[in-house]
Write a protein that holds these residues in place. Structure first.
Motif, PDB file in Angstrom:
ATOM      1  N   LEU A  71       0.834  -1.195   0.000  1.00  0.00           N
ATOM      2  CA  LEU A  71       0.000   0.000   0.000  1.00  0.00           C
ATOM      3  C   LEU A  71       0.868   1.244   0.000  1.00  0.00           C
ATOM      4  CD1 LEU A  71      -2.662  -1.129   2.614  1.00  0.00           C
ATOM      5  CD2 LEU A  71      -2.894  -1.057   0.126  1.00  0.00           C
ATOM      6  N   GLU A  72       0.356   2.299  -0.622  1.00  0.00           N
ATOM      7  CA  GLU A  72       1.018   3.604  -0.535  1.00  0.00           C
ATOM      8  C   GLU A  72       1.033   4.004   0.939  1.00  0.00           C
ATOM      9  OE1 GLU A  72       2.588   5.531  -2.437  1.00  0.00           O
ATOM     10  OE2 GLU A  72       2.031   5.043  -4.513  1.00  0.00           O
ATOM     11  N   GLU A  73       2.200   4.376   1.405  1.00  0.00           N
ATOM     12  CA  GLU A  73       2.375   4.669   2.815  1.00  0.00           C
ATOM     13  C   GLU A  73       1.345   5.693   3.314  1.00  0.00           C
ATOM     14  OE1 GLU A  73       4.382   2.886   4.687  1.00  0.00           O
ATOM     15  OE2 GLU A  73       3.545   3.980   6.390  1.00  0.00           O
ATOM     16  N   ARG A  74       1.152   6.760   2.507  1.00  0.00           N
ATOM     17  CA  ARG A  74       0.286   7.856   2.972  1.00  0.00           C
ATOM     18  C   ARG A  74      -1.194   7.456   3.031  1.00  0.00           C
ATOM     19  NH1 ARG A  74      -1.842   9.318  -1.799  1.00  0.00           N
ATOM     20  NH2 ARG A  74      -0.612   8.585  -3.569  1.00  0.00           N
ATOM     21  N   THR A  75      -1.530   6.330   2.349  1.00  0.00           N
ATOM     22  CA  THR A  75      -2.949   5.950   2.361  1.00  0.00           C
ATOM     23  C   THR A  75      -3.231   4.860   3.387  1.00  0.00           C
ATOM     24  OG1 THR A  75      -2.705   4.176   0.734  1.00  0.00           O
ATOM     25  CG2 THR A  75      -3.068   6.386  -0.130  1.00  0.00           C
ATOM     26  N   ARG A  76      -2.213   4.455   4.113  1.00  0.00           N
ATOM     27  CA  ARG A  76      -2.429   3.367   5.075  1.00  0.00           C
ATOM     28  C   ARG A  76      -3.308   3.819   6.221  1.00  0.00           C
ATOM     29  NH1 ARG A  76       3.068   0.861   6.798  1.00  0.00           N
ATOM     30  NH2 ARG A  76       1.830  -0.084   8.457  1.00  0.00           N
ATOM     31  N   ARG A  77      -4.210   2.961   6.580  1.00  0.00           N
ATOM     32  CA  ARG A  77      -5.106   3.275   7.683  1.00  0.00           C
ATOM     33  C   ARG A  77      -4.480   2.761   8.975  1.00  0.00           C
ATOM     34  NH1 ARG A  77      -9.342   0.829   3.617  1.00  0.00           N
ATOM     35  NH2 ARG A  77      -9.702   2.729   2.383  1.00  0.00           N
ATOM     36  N   PRO A  78      -4.916   3.324  10.091  1.00  0.00           N
ATOM     37  CA  PRO A  78      -4.342   2.864  11.357  1.00  0.00           C
ATOM     38  C   PRO A  78      -4.510   1.354  11.490  1.00  0.00           C
ATOM     39  CG  PRO A  78      -5.795   4.749  11.697  1.00  0.00           C
ATOM     40  CD  PRO A  78      -5.926   4.365  10.258  1.00  0.00           C
ATOM     41  N   PRO A 127      -6.842   1.966  -7.060  1.00  0.00           N
ATOM     42  CA  PRO A 127      -5.513   2.142  -7.667  1.00  0.00           C
ATOM     43  C   PRO A 127      -4.668   3.211  -6.957  1.00  0.00           C
ATOM     44  CG  PRO A 127      -7.204   2.040  -9.371  1.00  0.00           C
ATOM     45  CD  PRO A 127      -7.911   1.968  -8.051  1.00  0.00           C
ATOM     46  N   SER A 128      -5.320   4.254  -6.430  1.00  0.00           N
ATOM     47  CA  SER A 128      -4.568   5.337  -5.804  1.00  0.00           C
ATOM     48  C   SER A 128      -3.864   4.884  -4.520  1.00  0.00           C
ATOM     49  CB  SER A 128      -5.498   6.505  -5.486  1.00  0.00           C
ATOM     50  OG  SER A 128      -6.455   6.080  -4.519  1.00  0.00           O
ATOM     51  N   ARG A 129      -4.287   3.769  -3.963  1.00  0.00           N
ATOM     52  CA  ARG A 129      -3.694   3.307  -2.705  1.00  0.00           C
ATOM     53  C   ARG A 129      -2.594   2.271  -2.938  1.00  0.00           C
ATOM     54  NH1 ARG A 129      -7.055   0.850   1.361  1.00  0.00           N
ATOM     55  NH2 ARG A 129      -5.372   1.582   2.685  1.00  0.00           N
ATOM     56  N   ILE A 130      -2.412   1.873  -4.205  1.00  0.00           N
ATOM     57  CA  ILE A 130      -1.500   0.765  -4.477  1.00  0.00           C
ATOM     58  C   ILE A 130      -0.123   1.279  -4.888  1.00  0.00           C
ATOM     59  CG2 ILE A 130      -1.070  -1.233  -5.972  1.00  0.00           C
ATOM     60  CD1 ILE A 130      -4.106  -1.541  -6.186  1.00  0.00           C
ATOM     61  N   ALA A 131       0.906   0.849  -4.152  1.00  0.00           N
ATOM     62  CA  ALA A 131       2.272   1.185  -4.548  1.00  0.00           C
ATOM     63  C   ALA A 131       2.789   0.131  -5.521  1.00  0.00           C
ATOM     64  CB  ALA A 131       3.174   1.255  -3.321  1.00  0.00           C
ATOM     65  N   GLU A 132       2.451  -1.131  -5.256  1.00  0.00           N
ATOM     66  CA  GLU A 132       2.996  -2.210  -6.070  1.00  0.00           C
ATOM     67  C   GLU A 132       2.125  -3.451  -5.900  1.00  0.00           C
ATOM     68  OE1 GLU A 132       7.365  -2.827  -5.970  1.00  0.00           O
ATOM     69  OE2 GLU A 132       6.854  -4.869  -5.348  1.00  0.00           O
ATOM     70  N   ILE A 133       1.927  -4.169  -6.998  1.00  0.00           N
ATOM     71  CA  ILE A 133       1.222  -5.456  -6.918  1.00  0.00           C
ATOM     72  C   ILE A 133       2.175  -6.543  -7.377  1.00  0.00           C
ATOM     73  CG2 ILE A 133      -0.776  -6.829  -7.624  1.00  0.00           C
ATOM     74  CD1 ILE A 133      -2.197  -4.351  -8.443  1.00  0.00           C
ATOM     75  N   ARG A 134       2.207  -7.627  -6.633  1.00  0.00           N
ATOM     76  CA  ARG A 134       3.013  -8.775  -7.053  1.00  0.00           C
ATOM     77  C   ARG A 134       2.091  -9.964  -7.307  1.00  0.00           C
ATOM     78  NH1 ARG A 134       5.842  -6.193  -3.193  1.00  0.00           N
ATOM     79  NH2 ARG A 134       4.923  -7.481  -1.532  1.00  0.00           N
ATOM     80  N   GLU A 135       2.417 -10.688  -8.374  1.00  0.00           N
ATOM     81  CA  GLU A 135       1.595 -11.850  -8.718  1.00  0.00           C
ATOM     82  C   GLU A 135       2.463 -13.103  -8.734  1.00  0.00           C
ATOM     83  OE1 GLU A 135       0.072 -11.981 -12.670  1.00  0.00           O
ATOM     84  OE2 GLU A 135       1.890 -11.157 -13.565  1.00  0.00           O
ATOM     85  N   PRO A 136       1.852 -14.269  -8.482  1.00  0.00           N
ATOM     86  CA  PRO A 136       2.631 -15.506  -8.506  1.00  0.00           C
ATOM     87  C   PRO A 136       3.023 -15.878  -9.930  1.00  0.00           C
ATOM     88  CG  PRO A 136       0.318 -15.960  -8.058  1.00  0.00           C
ATOM     89  CD  PRO A 136       0.461 -14.477  -8.094  1.00  0.00           C
ATOM     90  N   VAL A 137       4.238 -16.386 -10.076  1.00  0.00           N
ATOM     91  CA  VAL A 137       4.691 -16.885 -11.373  1.00  0.00           C
ATOM     92  C   VAL A 137       5.102 -18.338 -11.207  1.00  0.00           C
ATOM     93  CG1 VAL A 137       5.414 -14.744 -12.471  1.00  0.00           C
ATOM     94  CG2 VAL A 137       6.954 -15.885 -10.884  1.00  0.00           C
ATOM     95  N   VAL A 138       5.138 -19.033 -12.331  1.00  0.00           N
ATOM     96  CA  VAL A 138       5.532 -20.436 -12.299  1.00  0.00           C
ATOM     97  C   VAL A 138       6.607 -20.687 -13.333  1.00  0.00           C
ATOM     98  CG1 VAL A 138       3.241 -21.192 -11.569  1.00  0.00           C
ATOM     99  CG2 VAL A 138       3.807 -21.170 -14.010  1.00  0.00           C
ATOM    100  N   ASP A 139       7.397 -21.731 -13.088  1.00  0.00           N
ATOM    101  CA  ASP A 139       8.276 -22.268 -14.115  1.00  0.00           C
ATOM    102  C   ASP A 139       7.485 -23.344 -14.824  1.00  0.00           C
ATOM    103  OD1 ASP A 139      10.484 -20.746 -13.679  1.00  0.00           O
ATOM    104  OD2 ASP A 139      11.341 -22.115 -12.177  1.00  0.00           O
TER     105      ASP A 139
END
Lengths: 609, 425
Positions: free
Chosen positions: A380-387, A404-416
């Protein structure tokens, strides 16, 4: 009778679906005289109806076969059956670890498949002696020489050394048993005074509690013994100790190298997990057997009862299913569109299908299953984090993805992913993988005709219809296996579907930004077809946040009135309307839009074309 | 031989409330009168005979009856009538009577008779006249009662219609269906395209006060132009009333089988909706008012009998397969002609079945029938309804709600059943 260590052989059979594993096992049972031909039921080892129908094994079991070798000695052969699907890769690896050898059974017409090769690597990693065997040599389409060359190029060794059998007729089975005695190493034991037994399967039985299948590595197990399970801490007295040969037969001891099962008033399989170590309660081994892993769900889906009144029954059914399947998870959730249900986590797509089919079959609860999705990690974007809110949250339901405005980064699972394909289809396969955001890691020609491709692929891209596409694009010849390889950052967005301006949470999906438009367009087009015309025009829109990316309109129904209604028509007409009213009650109302249950099901399940 | 008393004389002799009290009120088609107010009861007489069965029809019809059976049928209905009249209204109402006034022993004044079919005009005109006269003699008919006979154009002429008029018939409803040969052929109708206009003119000359035509739209192959031309032809024939019905695919008909097996097109709802809208415009321009989903009339020529149905009124049922309603009890006579006749000839009730309506069912009926009409339905008669749905339908421009009366809007006509389903609680 008890066998010394050097007369015991523990082995598994590695084979692709339909390559004849169960048939070979059946022939072995007959050859060793354990099963009379007249009591024989085809594929004796596959117990559950579902397995029999699908022709696949989803639960490992073990069978004990006494065998007198050509050397005149009596041997004990333990066949440990392994699951046959990528979803159960971990269970496969545990079953392999209970063995010293493995038969690599390959269809002489079809050759090695990706899944076989993946399991072969698991066996090699586990240090197993691999005995290659060609099956179905009696088939007209068999190409034994070619396939033998293929196997030799993978395994090394002399192609002429590869055994050939027809499991169907029994031809060559004797030679396989001899080879097991000859090549598979006898079990080894540490003899340090501690008891260690590997759990390679556990099955729930409503009368006896959990039946735990074990391979004793060190020490011994006896009835009335106080045991402890290393990972879960469960401890109790062994109640019943037995072997399968192939019917259960009680024994008073299982020593090193031996395979059998016990009961100990274990109430759910979650307490006796595959990979865990059984040890003594009073003197637990300080170092349990290595390789234990907590089951982690990879694929998620919402399960909702079609009839909301079934919700308590569904909870009950899931509770009971979990008694004998510790690898799926569920927690209650609610959807504005579908009401109350559960978000369930599965090992993979097949696992998901099996669970929902069992719910349907064993518990008779009609379900709406939402489109499968994977689990994401979101910073989460630091400034949008709730207590009190974590910096990183896990999202297993697309509707829960933050704005979207609250998201700093999304990670998804990958496979070989490993794909084996005839070389003629390499282009098709590569094109498919690239469409699915895959990146090529390697390409190897196993033989001139067969290619092994390795791709890093987002799991989300293969949970839908990747396998079907792969099959149809290669006329059924390509095979697929994959294993999770962690999480990676991706440019993902949530596409919402709006009916009449209102979002329908069950239709939300997380997709790659570049595919959002295509996905939105396809989804609104499908919904336009599936949702019956209403009293008013209904706009169907796809949106990312507030931005509309696709739109269709379900035109209003123009006529809904019977032409004639006179004195003799009233009763019939009233009954017709009452019936329609009843039908309407079964519809899900999303805002002012009435959606028949079937349309929901179709929109969620067909999909992904 | 003394002349049969005219209906008006009979009614004037009848005891009870002043004759024709309802009709004395100024007709005001726009008012929601009738809502909550019991309309005068009527009589429905079914004549099941047809020369042949049309492909789309699932009505109770009996094909190929000879003159002997037709006469016997007339006598049977008259015997049935006599028994009903004798037993009085108490025999018709539900055993346990809820709400409203309990029926008295005597007949109230009846406002309408409708002889439908089948093809009533397949009966000998003399037999039909006997039926009408019998009704007038047995029951107290209002002086201005509407007495309708359904007719196929090829079965009537000025003389036969005059015979009916003399027996009390005031209105004829002519089954024209279409004015072009191809559509008539699709519908299995066997009259020539000019026959309906001829029949209408004959009816006028015979002195009938009201002439109505039936038309069918949405017939596969019929063009919008042909439909409008048909409407024009009906108007040119000088009728007072038009019934326009969407072709409907009924189960167990030759048409349904042809659709299922031979690829004959089924009616299309969108096409039907377009034709219905076209009819609405064309007939309004011609000065006809739509007072029900499928019915248009010059002011004052609305069918009192049919309106009675839509207002939830009471009616007697005579003849095979006829349905009746009396204060919350619905019943129907045996459908096979022979079985009906056997009962009535033996002096037994020919009832085939019945249902007693509870309050909720009566409200549901009021809703679905009332929403078919321009006058709508009083909220008081249908409460409770799904108010949320009502608000959405009002907002969507399909329903008008003035707080007292619910009625469809112009846009809502073609969706009246859908509205009723949504408003049901």
């Amino acid at each position: 009778m008890s066998y010394p260590l050097d007369r015991i052989r523990n082995f598994a059979i590695i084979a692709h679906i339909d390559h004849g594993k169960s048939t070979l096992a059946d022939r072995m049972l007959q050859r060793t005289g354990l099963v009379e031909p007249r009591t024989f039921r085809d594929q004796y080892l596959d117990r559950m109806d579902l397995e029999r129908e699908r022709g696949i094994t989803i639960k490992a079991q073990a069978v004990r076969m006494p065998f007198t070798g050509a050397d005149g000695q009596d041997y004990l052969l333990n066949l440990i059956d392994t699951p046959g699907h990528v979803d159960f890769a971990y269970e496969v690896s545990r079953a392999m670890n209970a063995c010293e050898g493995a038969i690599l059974l390959v269809d002489a017409a079809q050759g090695m498949q990706a899944q076989t090769i993946a399991n072969l690597y698991v066996a090699i990693e586990a240090g197993l002696e691999v005995i290659p065997v060609l099956n179905k040599i009696d088939l007209p389409a068999a190409r034994p020489d070619e396939i033998a060359a293929e196997i030799a190029s993978l395994l090394g060794g002399d192609p002429d050394d590869i055994l050939a059998v027809s499991a169907k007729t029994g031809e060559g089975v004797e030679a396989v048993l001899e080879r097991i005695v000859e090549r598979v190493p006898a079990p080894a034991t540490r003899d340090d005074g501690f008891t260690r037994a590997l759990i390679f399967d556990s099955i729930y039985d409503s009368y006896r509690g959990v039946i735990t299948y074990v391979r004793v590595v060190d020490g011994e197990l006896r009835p009335r013994q106080e045991i402890r399970l290393a990972a879960t801490g469960f401890h109790n007295e062994i109640d019943e100790l037995a072997v399968l040969s192939p019917e259960p037969r009680p024994v008073d001891r299982l020593g090193p190298g031996e395979v059998g099962f016990f009961t100990a008033a274990i109430k759910e399989v979650d307490q006796a997990r595959v990979g865990d170590t059984v040890t003594g309660h009073a003197d637990p081994a300080p170092d349990p057997l290595p390789g234990y892993r907590e089951p982690t769900p990879m694929v998620f889906s919402g399960l909702y009862p079609v009839d909301s009144e079934d919700f308590p029954d569904l909870r009950d059914a899931l509770d009971r299913l979990r008694l004998n399947d510790a690898s799926f998870t569920f927690e209650p959730e609610s959807s504005a569109a579908l009401g109350f249900g559960f978000r369930c986590g599965f090992l993979g797509l097949l696992h998901m299908e099996i669970i929902s089919e069992r719910l349907d079959r064993e518990y008779d609860i009609p379900l709406v299953t939402t489109a499968p999705n994977v689990g994401y990690e979101v910073d989460l974007e630091e400034r949008t984090r709730r207590p009190g809110e974590d910096a990183t949250i896990r999202v297993s339901n697309p509707a829960d993805l933050p704005d979207p405005s609250r998201i700093a980064e999304i990670r998804e699972p990958v496979v070989d992913a490993m794909i084996i394909t005839p070389s003629a289809y390499v282009g098709t396969v590569m094109q498919l993988c690239e469409q699915r955001r895959g990146s090529l890691d390697s390409m190897d020609y196993i033989t001139e005709e067969r290619v092994e491709l390795r791709y890093a692929l987002p799991l989300a891209e293969i949970v839908f219809d990747f396998f079907d596409r792969l099959k149809s694009g290669t006329r059924g010849y390509a095979s697929l296996d994959y294993e999770p390889s962690g999480l990676t950052v991706a440019d993902l967005v949530r596409v919402d579907i709006l009916l009449n301006g209102e979002p329908v949470d069950a239709f939300s999906a997380i997709v790659h930004r570049e595919k959002a438009y295509e996905y939105g367009k396809a989804m609104v087009a499908r919904l336009k077809e599936l949702i019956p015309r209403q009293m008013f025009d209904v706009p169907v829109q796809a949106a990312i946040g507030a931005k509309i990316i696709a739109r269709e309109t379900i035109k209003a129904r123009r006529k809904d009135v019977l032409a004639k209604c006179y004195g003799g028509d009233v009763t019939r007409k009233r009954k017709l309307l009452e019936k329609q009213k009843e039908g309407k009650r079964k519809m899900k109302a999303v805002g002012a839009v009435e959606i028949p249950q079937e349309a929901f099901v179709a929109a969620l399940s067909v999909g992904q074309d | 031989m003394p002349a049969a008393p005219s209906p008006r004389q009979r009614a004037a002799e009848a005891p009870g409330p002043p004759v024709g009290s309802r009709a004395a009120e100024a007709p005001d088609p726009h008012a929601a009168r009738g809502a909550g107010e019991a309309p005068a009861p009527g009589v429905y007489v079914h004549v099941p005979f047809c020369a042949h069965r049309c492909g789309y029809c699932n009505f109770a019809v009996d094909v190929g009856a000879d003159a002997g059976l037709r006469r016997r049928y007339t006598d049977g209905v008259l015997a049935h009538l006599a028994a009903v009249a004798e037993a009085g209204p108490r025999a018709l109402a539900p055993q346990t009577h809820h709400g409203g006034e309990a029926p008295g022993p005597g007949w109230p004044v009846l406002g309408s008779v409708f002889v439908g079919g089948g093809t009533p005009t397949l009966l000998d005109p003399g037999d039909l006249a006997r039926l009408l006269t019998g009704l007038v003699e047995a029951l107290p008919l209002a002086a201005d009662a509407e007495v309708t006979v359904e007719a196929n154009p090829e079965t009537v002429d000025e003389a036969s219609l005059a015979t009916l008029a003399a027996a009390g018939c005031t209105r004829v409803s002519i089954g024209a269906q279409a004015f072009e040969p191809a559509t008539l052929a699709f519908l299995d109708r066997r009259h020539d395209p000019e026959a309906p206009a001829r029949a209408a003119a004959d009816a006028r000359r015979a002195g009938l006060a009201s002439v109505s035509l039936d038309l069918i739209y949405g017939v596969p192959g019929q063009t919008p132009e042909q439909w409008e031309a048909g409407l024009d032809a009906a108007l040119e024939a000088g009728v007072d009333h038009l019934s326009c019905y969407a072709l409907t695919l009924e189960r167990n008909t030759p048409y349904a089988r042809a659709v299922a097996l031979d690829g004959v097109p089924a009616p299309d709802d969108d096409v039907a909706a377009a034709r219905m809208a076209a009819a609405g415009q064309r007939l309004r321009r011609a000065g006809l008012r739509r007072y029900e989903v499928s019915n248009w009339a010059r002011p004052g020529h609305e069918s009192a009998h049919n309106r009675m149905y839509w207002r939830g009124g009471d009616y007697l049922a005579l003849g095979a397969a006829a349905h009746g309603h009396w204060q919350g009890r619905r019943w129907w006579n045996l459908r096979p002609t022979q079985r009906y006749l056997a009962r009535v000839e033996a002096g037994q009730a020919p009832t085939g079945g019945q249902e007693i309506l509870d309050e909720a069912t009566r409200r549901a009926e009021r809703l679905l029938l009332g929403l078919r009409t321009a006058e709508g339905v009083a909220r008081a008669e249908v409460t409770p309804i799904d108010e949320e749905a009502a608000a959405a339908l009002v907002a969507g421009g399909l329903l008008a709600d003035d707080g007292a009366v619910l009625r469809v809007t112009e846009a809502g006509w073609a969706l009246a059943d859908g509205l009723a389903v949504r408003l049901l609680p």
